[in-house]
Design an enzyme around this catalytic site. Structure first.
Site, PDB file in Angstrom:
ATOM      1  N   ARG A  26      -7.297   2.791  14.275  1.00 16.91           N
ATOM      2  CA  ARG A  26      -8.215   1.666  14.077  1.00 16.91           C
ATOM      3  C   ARG A  26      -8.159   0.714  15.265  1.00 16.91           C
ATOM      4  O   ARG A  26      -9.166   0.136  15.658  1.00 16.91           O
ATOM      5  CB  ARG A  26      -7.938   0.939  12.754  1.00 16.91           C
ATOM      6  CG  ARG A  26      -9.057  -0.033  12.406  1.00 16.91           C
ATOM      7  CD  ARG A  26      -8.945  -0.603  11.010  1.00 16.91           C
ATOM      8  NE  ARG A  26      -9.577   0.179   9.980  1.00 16.91           N
ATOM      9  CZ  ARG A  26     -10.881   0.131   9.673  1.00 16.91           C
ATOM     10  NH1 ARG A  26     -11.696  -0.644  10.362  1.00 16.91           N
ATOM     11  NH2 ARG A  26     -11.364   0.860   8.700  1.00 16.91           N
TER      12      ARG A  26
ATOM     13  N   GLU B  45     -10.762  -7.830   5.062  1.00 21.71           N
ATOM     14  CA  GLU B  45     -10.088  -7.828   6.366  1.00 21.71           C
ATOM     15  C   GLU B  45     -10.894  -8.468   7.506  1.00 21.71           C
ATOM     16  O   GLU B  45     -10.309  -9.147   8.356  1.00 21.71           O
ATOM     17  CB  GLU B  45      -9.743  -6.387   6.764  1.00 21.71           C
ATOM     18  CG  GLU B  45      -8.772  -5.733   5.820  1.00 21.71           C
ATOM     19  CD  GLU B  45      -8.633  -4.246   6.104  1.00 21.71           C
ATOM     20  OE1 GLU B  45      -7.603  -3.850   6.638  1.00 21.71           O
ATOM     21  OE2 GLU B  45      -9.573  -3.495   5.793  1.00 21.71           O
TER      22      GLU B  45
ATOM     23  N   GLU C 225       0.833  -1.201   0.000  1.00 21.24           N
ATOM     24  CA  GLU C 225       0.000   0.000   0.000  1.00 21.24           C
ATOM     25  C   GLU C 225       0.866   1.249   0.000  1.00 21.24           C
ATOM     26  O   GLU C 225       0.587   2.213  -0.693  1.00 21.24           O
ATOM     27  CB  GLU C 225      -0.923  -0.006   1.223  1.00 21.24           C
ATOM     28  CG  GLU C 225      -1.854   1.181   1.269  1.00 21.24           C
ATOM     29  CD  GLU C 225      -2.868   1.105   2.400  1.00 21.24           C
ATOM     30  OE1 GLU C 225      -3.074   0.013   2.954  1.00 21.24           O
ATOM     31  OE2 GLU C 225      -3.469   2.145   2.729  1.00 21.24           O
TER      32      GLU C 225
END
Ligand SMILES: Cc1cc2nc3c(=O)[nH]c(=O)nc-3n(C[C@H](O)[C@H](O)[C@H](O)COP(=O)(O)OP(=O)(O)OC[C@H]3O[C@@H](n4cnc5c(N)ncnc54)[C@H](O)[C@@H]3O)c2cc1C
Ligand code: FES
Ligand code: FES
Length: 1348
Positions: free
Chosen positions: A899, A1280, A821
């Protein structure tokens, strides 16, 4: 053979090397002894189907079939081998078959290729050719294999995407036993084969429950008679020229293949320093990874004497070049025919061979190679020593026989064999009456792994008694050489084999088998305990055998029997359940159907093009990186002069060569393209060398010398906390009244846990090819990246050009998982700088060890908590603090930390809660995105306090979890109101499908019957917020062209990394446009078609890109509407043609932004997520309390994926994510030295789950009737969320350890860090053996590795 042997390096010419590849004859006149078959296939022959995944024989991506004519049987033999370790010079008169040679999409598929693809066993496809070739080689030897044969064939293959289940399902169809579960399946009638034909009625009478993801009836039949034949020319060549001696001369090495034993001995006499190479599985590693240079190689693999197998009076003698596969088959045959008392040693060797490497290695590695390598963790040497094997050594003057005893190994990798001697043969003896032999191996992973401790034991009793006459105990992994516990053994002579002897043996072994706590490999306490555990197992086994023979020996308590069982893997079985589409749905509408990944067939034939498969440009160069060997240091000087002298080197690059800005970084510019004055981690990129070939570039890069002034590094979270080394900002989410919550609580508990990091281990490492376009600073990059746009902008910044000059193209990746990423740009920018400087195409594909060293991984986390709860188990207050090891730059770490906080309560309602998060700045490579993005770490800590609460109350953990589950309408800690909750439905379905209550009772019963094996069970929920937490990223674009022939070219901002995104997007476009998927094509992702695309990440790509694709297709459909109206009976082609002639724009771009997203940490207001995905997993495991090994017995996963766009892909994502989670929580362990050096840099030392790690039974169910109004066609994200369901395995292990501890009188909460490795499991099962091996006092030694 040409010329004199005396100075091989003076030889000017090589002999011709003749071999066949896919039926074509190759005469190579310049064979390079340093070139592997893999490089030859890929670079010289352009056969790029065979992949490079590791270059060390550990992943199987490079598997090909090697066939040779055998003069003995007068038949060709066929073996799967690793092309990455096969020297091309070893191939004289061999036939190589690669994935391209057995079938192609254009020509005809081989059934092995067709079935893996159609069974959904290929996601990113990078492992697929290797798996195809392992299966193909198996079928060439055995057209009707058993499932056990299939499983054995895959011991040397890894896949990071699929979770293996679909590969086994697809290949079950070749097996004679069909791999049936034997009635243990979860279907109504108990068989895995029931309900296999599409929609069936479920227990509630619903007719749309489907359990079939493919239709085996579609498969082309397998006809072994149609296989390609062994080249007849090779048969005659082999018959005629077999004994020709050969020489091949390379830059640095000469390869000599003698044609007789005399010549071999003469050569060894003349060149005592020469390396003997047979399988090259050891020497290949030394040359590639340990910088060893061997000027002369002697290759005696085909000498008759070295391949002889002779049955002698005392045993079986094997020539030193006999492969391990051959040794295994000869011994198996002997076991079948000889009386049992003679085969004890053979059985012990066979037990070690079962778990010795993978089949590809065993097919080439020689028994002599294993002995002569003299590795302290050799698996065979302990057996050979315990059995007293005899070795025949020889030089040109004669031979001598030596015994393999404690005098054979003289030091680390040293033996008594003299430099001019060779090993001719080993004689493995028959055992005798009254002798019992066993071998043991414990490694982090059962399959294809090197040992932590390996052992063999032989005891001989006085006839008819249990009195010890002779005892030999040998251990590997306890010292620099294989050792014998001589003192312990001699103290037990003449003693009866009973409890007293056991106690004395354990005390003696604990005293004799010590390990320095600083020893390489670490795990000193565990290793010592294993020596006792193995002896205890041996003790039990022997007792049973003695009693079976009628000797009056002590009785073994029935509760101990399972400790003496030999592990025998069961064939896994599985069930997949999903809701079938409605009958009325059109046949061409593929949405909701289990459609195959659209590249799967090409992936299975090797025709799918990955970045490094792009053919070489004529003037292309190769780049190798120069990286820091220090974690924190000032750079004093960099000397490139030696590198510049290496042949083929074109230039060296340092920071001054970056034409634009040397500052870089995906979120903040806090990194360098090339380090300037300081390095802040081992692996920090300092420079690069560009040369004509990879070999030259890498050799030159190693010749660059850097002078450092070392600074104190910060490596671990604890060190960062002590030094207060944090990145800003810290984050807090707080809700309710913490103080009131704790005062209301009946109990308050505190705890902590550490969660280790994880390496992405995408099978395709990072790779970039940069091609300067020659004008206006234009540059085209082919990159393996999840973010074409980020690559574009950072390359433009480094080059100092506007972004509009840089085009980044991504066809597909061989896996990403978050690792590509942002970190992929570290390589892409350097390659682009080199291409820009040299105005020539430059390529670099990182080797696995470089990739692991440089690119970072999942963040290690340390969590500290205080939890307040009522007597009922209801949690009323939680104060949790997370520390994440971010590494040396910020990268995406803040979002990862956020997160973890968003998921700190997992799925539980906690009215008074505070979560705080700190980002530790350390001298490790920058950690980054990884599937789940901090969520799994946040949730695992939650499950830990939940388990603590249950354990401290003595209540069943499932009840406490259920009591605390979120309900519809509850508010999360960040004030989001929960709507359309399906958590309770997932929970109930998981409970019933797993048969939880019955299972719990059975686990209890099992545990009460067994002292040394314990079972554990856990059910764990997950709730995962869907959206990028950085709001601006929640946007996507698409571009759709309709051409005049009606075909559609679709482009969107997402990249394909195996997750099936392109397949889903074509399904979406197909439904909207009302045309079949076959009319729609996606060629690639590129920055010049869709600009400013967000990275393909956060599970949101189908949602975002799907909506953009819908948008573009709807625009086009509207434009076509008038023509449809005008000609309602016309075809798609008619309407397109009419619109074109009417000058209608048949291209449209689409755009989507997720509405109403924003969140503010300061005020704890907003809406960070578009919706939530829910799931529940239940797992049962069995642990071996003596070794810490565990088996995954059963997992049931229920996942809400909304209305699935493609159940095959979604179930593939659930299973793949789950297995990655199993790796994270139970297996994968990165080891760093105290100075911040990553010690685990390849599949040899870093173990991802293998085929054998999947649960013995796996049920995956997609929750029915759960449409999601927030995403495309009512679907939900899936990439995920399911990963965390693997926490059920972790907590099942913890449950089992709890049962073991209870036997030692230990109750209540205990700490178990993640991963629950064999070492941690063993150490947590406190018992009489662990007590004899107390750990060394921390601080009194420097450990080999530290918890970071
Ligand atoms: C992926 C992988 C997994 C592995 N797993 C295991 C494992 O589970 N357990 C384990 O024990 N090992 C393991 N190994 C180590 C290795 O496979 C073995 O040691 C193997 O038996 C070596 O045999 P070879 O023929 O390939 O040796 P080579 O690499 O060809 O040679 C090894 C050494 O032996 C010497 N030698 C070979 N033959 C002779 C001879 N006749 N006379 C004198 N010297 C000789 C060579 O000079 C060289 O130093 C693994 C290796 C790899 C790459
Ligand atoms: S590349 Fe050969 S085994 Fe991995
Ligand atoms: S499909 Fe196996 S590694 Fe990707």
């Amino acid at each position: 053979m040409n010329g004199s042997r005396t100075d091989p390096r003076s030889r000017a010419h090589s002999d011709a090397l003749i071999f066949f590849v896919n039926g074509k004859k190759i005469i190579e006149r310049n064979a390079d002894p340093e070139m592997t078959l893999l490089i030859y296939l890929r670079r010289k022959l352009g056969l790029t189907g065979t992949k490079l995944g590791c270059a060390e024989g550990g992943c199987g991506a490079c598997t090909v079939m090697l066939s040779r004519y055998q003069t003995g049987t007068q038949q060709p033999s066929h073996h799967a081998v690793n092309a990455c370790l096969t020297p091309v010079c070893s191939l004289h008169l061999a036939a190589v078959t690669t994935v391209e040679g057995i079938g192609s999409v254009a020509r005809k598929l081989h059934p092995v290729q067709e079935r893996i693809a159609k069974a959904h066993g290929s996601q990113c496809g990078f492992c697929t050719p290797g798996i195809v070739m392992s299966m193909y080689a198996l079928l060439r030897n055995n057209a009707t294999p058993k499932m056990a044969d299939v499983e054995e064939a895959f011991h040397g293959n890894l896949c990071r995407c699929t979770g293996y289940r679909p590969i086994l399902e697809g290949y079950k169809t070749f097996t004679a036993d069909g791999g049936c579960c034997g009635g243990k399946g979860a279907s109504a009638d108990g068989c895995c084969k029931a309900n296999r034909n599409g929609a069936e009625e479920d227990s509630d009478g619903r007719v749309d429950e489907a359990r079939s993801l493919f239709d085996a009836a579609e498969f082309a039949p397998y006809d072994p008679t149609q296989e390609i034949i062994f080249p007849p020319e090779l048969t005659s060549l082999a018959k005629g020229q077999r004994s020709a001696s050969l020489s091949f001369v390379g830059d640095r090495t000469v390869w000599l293949q003698p044609d007789s034993l005399e010549e071999f001995l003469q050569l060894k006499w003349e060149h005592p320093e020469a390396r003997v190479v047979v399988g090259n599985t050891e020497v290949g590693i030394e040359v590639k990874f340990k910088n060893m240079e061997y000027p002369v190689i002697l290759a005696p693999a085909f000498l008759v004497e070295l391949n002889a197998v002779t049955h002698t009076e005392h045993g079986i003698s094997f020539g030193a070049a006999c492969t391990l596969s051959r040794v295994g088959s000869v011994l198996k045959q002997a076991v079948k025919t000889l009386p049992p008392h003679q085969t004890e040693v053979f059985l012990a060797v066979l037990e070690q061979l079962r778990w010795f490497a993978g089949l590809q290695i065993r097919n080439v590695a020689a028994v002599g190679g294993n002995i002569m390598t003299a590795s302290p963790i050799s698996d065979l040497n302990p057996v050979f020593m315990a059995a007293g094997c005899q070795l025949t050594l020889m030089d040109k003057d004669g031979s001598r026989v030596v015994q393999m005893d404690d005098t054979f190994f003289t030091g680390y990798r040293k033996t008594v064999v003299r430099p001019r001697e060779v090993l001719l043969a080993i004689e493995i003896p028959y055992s005798k009456e009254g002798q019992f032999v066993s071998a043991f191996k414990q490694s982090p992973r059962r399959e294809d792994d090197i040992s932590v401790v390996t052992a063999a034991m032989s005891v001989t009793f006085a006839p008819g008694t249990d009195i010890v006459d002779e005892l030999r105990l040998s251990y590997g992994g306890m010292a620099a050489v294989t050792v014998m516990a001589k003192m312990a053994a001699s103290s037990l002579l003449g003693r009866r084999w009973g409890e007293e002897l056991l106690q004395e043996a354990c005390s003696a072994l604990a005293e004799e088998m010590t390990v320095d706590p600083s020893a390489p490999g670490g795990m000193a306490t565990y290793r010592r305990t294993l020596t006792l555990s193995f002896f205890y197992k041996f003790y039990l086994m022997v007792l049973q055998k003695l009693r079976k023979q009628g000797v009056n020996a002590e009785e073994v308590g029935s509760e101990c029997l399972s400790a003496a069982e030999i592990y025998d893997p069961e064939t896994p079985s599985s069930v997949q359940i999903y809701q079938a589409v409605q009958d009325q749905q059109g046949r061409d509408d593929s949405v909701g159907r289990p459609m195959m990944h659209l590249s799967a067939l090409k992936q299975a034939t090797g025709e799918a093009v990955y970045c490094d498969d792009v053919p070489l440009y004529e003037n292309e160069l190769y780049l190798a990186l120069v990286t820091s060997s220090k974690a924190h240091a000032n750079i004093l000087s960099v000397d490139t002069s030696a590198a510049e002298g290496v042949p083929g080197v074109v230039c060296c690059l340092l920071s001054g060569d970056v034409p634009g800005s040397n500052r870089t970084g995906p979120a903040e510019y806090d990194e360098t393209v090339l380090a300037q004055d300081q390095v802040t981690c081992v692996g920090h990129i300092i420079g690069a060398v560009v040369a004509d070939t990879q070999l030259h570039a890498q050799r030159a890069a190693k010749a660059v010398t850097v002078q450092y002034e070392e600074l104190q590094p910060i490596v671990s979270i604890q060190e960062a906390i002590e030094a207060q080394s944090f990145f800003d900002p810290m984050r807090t989410i707080q809700k309710g009244d913490l103080e009131a919550g704790f005062s209301q609580a009946d109990h308050v508990l505190e705890g902590e846990m550490h969660i280790g990091g994880q390496e992405h281990f995408y099978l395709e490492t990072n790779v970039t090819l940069a091609v300067p376009r020659g004008e206006d600073g234009e540059m085209e990059l082919f990159a393996s990246t999840q973010s074409a746009s980020k690559t574009q902008s950072l390359v433009a910044k480094a080059l100092g050009v506007p972004a509009n000059r840089v085009v980044v193209r991504v066809k597909r990746m061989g896996g990403g998982f978050g690792g590509k990423e942002s970190r992929s740009t570290a390589l892409s920018t350097v390659v682009a700088v080199a291409a820009n400087k040299l105005k020539r195409p430059v390529r670099c594909m990182l080797d696995r060890d470089e990739d692991m060293l440089i690119t970072g991984g999942r963040h290690p986390f340390y969590g500290k908590y205080k939890v307040g709860f009522l007597r009922s188990g209801k949690v009323v207050a939680l104060d949790v603090t997370y520390y994440a090891n971010a590494g040396n730059s910020k990268d995406l770490s803040l979002a990862v930390l956020e997160r973890s906080l968003f998921h700190m309560e997992n799925s539980y309602h906690v009215p008074n809660i505070r979560g705080r998060g700190f980002l530790c700045r350390t001298n490790l490579p920058s950690n980054t995105a990884f599937r789940g993005f901090g969520g799994p770490q946040g949730m695992l800590v939650a499950e830990n306090w939940m388990t603590d609460v249950a354990q401290s109350l003595g209540k069943p953990a499932d009840e406490v979890r259920r009591l605390n589950l979120f309900a519809e309408g509850d508010l999360t800690p960040y004030n989001t109101k929960l709507e359309r909750m399906t958590l309770d439905r997932c929970w109930e379905e998981c409970l019933s499908r797993s048969g939880y209550p019955e299972r719990r009772a059975a686990v209890g019963a099992f545990n009460s019957r067994n002292r040394w094996t314990k079972r554990g069970l856990a059910i764990v929920p997950t709730m995962f917020g869907i959206s990028f937490t950085a709001t601006f990223l929640n946007q996507a674009g698409a571009l759709v062209h309709i051409y005049t022939d009606g075909s559609v070219l679709l482009t969107h901002g997402g990249t394909e990394m195996g997750q099936g995104l392109h397949t889903k997007m074509i399904q979406v476009a197909s439904r909207v446009l009302g045309i079949p998927c076959s009319d729609i094509h996606i060629s690639e992702t590129s920055t010049n078609t869709v600009a400013n695309a967000s990275p393909t990440a956060a599970s949101a790509s189908s949602d975002l890109n799907g909506a953009a694709v819908m948008n573009a297709c709807e625009v086009l459909l509207n434009r076509l509407e008038p023509y449809k109206k005008k000609n309602p009976k016309g075809s798609w082609g008619d309407w397109v043609a009419a619109a074109y002639f009417d000058r209608v724009n048949l291209s449209a771009n689409g755009f989507y932004r997720t509405p109403d997203l924003h969140y503010d940490f300061d005020s704890n207001t907003g809406r960070p997520f578009n919706y939530f995905s829910f799931g529940v997993g239940c797992s049962e495991v069995e642990i071996d309390c003596l070794t810490g090994a565990h088996k995954n017995l059963n997992s049931t996963l229920v996942m809400d994926v909304g209305r699935s766009l493609n159940p095959a892909i979604d179930i593939g994502q659930v299973e793949g994510a789950f297995m990655q989670g199993v790796g994270l929580f139970t297996l994968e362990q990165l080891h760093y030295s105290p100075k911040g050096v990553l010690l685990t840099r390849g599949p040899g030392s870093y173990k991802i789950p293998a085929f054998g790690d999947i649960p013995k039974h796996l049920t995956v169910s997609l929750l029915r009737d759960a449409p999601n109004p927030k995403a495309v066609f009512a679907s939900k994200a899936v990439g995920e969320p399911p990963l965390f369901l693997a926490a059920s395995v972790f907590h099942a292990i913890k449950d089992a350890i709890g049962a073991a501890r209870a036997e030692s009188g230990l109750g209540g909460p205990f700490r178990l860090d993640s991963p629950a490795s064999a070492e941690r499991i063993r150490n947590a099962c406190d018992d009489r053996f662990t007590k004899l091996c107390p750990p060394a006092e921390p601080g009194t030694f420097t450990p080999w590795s530290v918890q970071v």
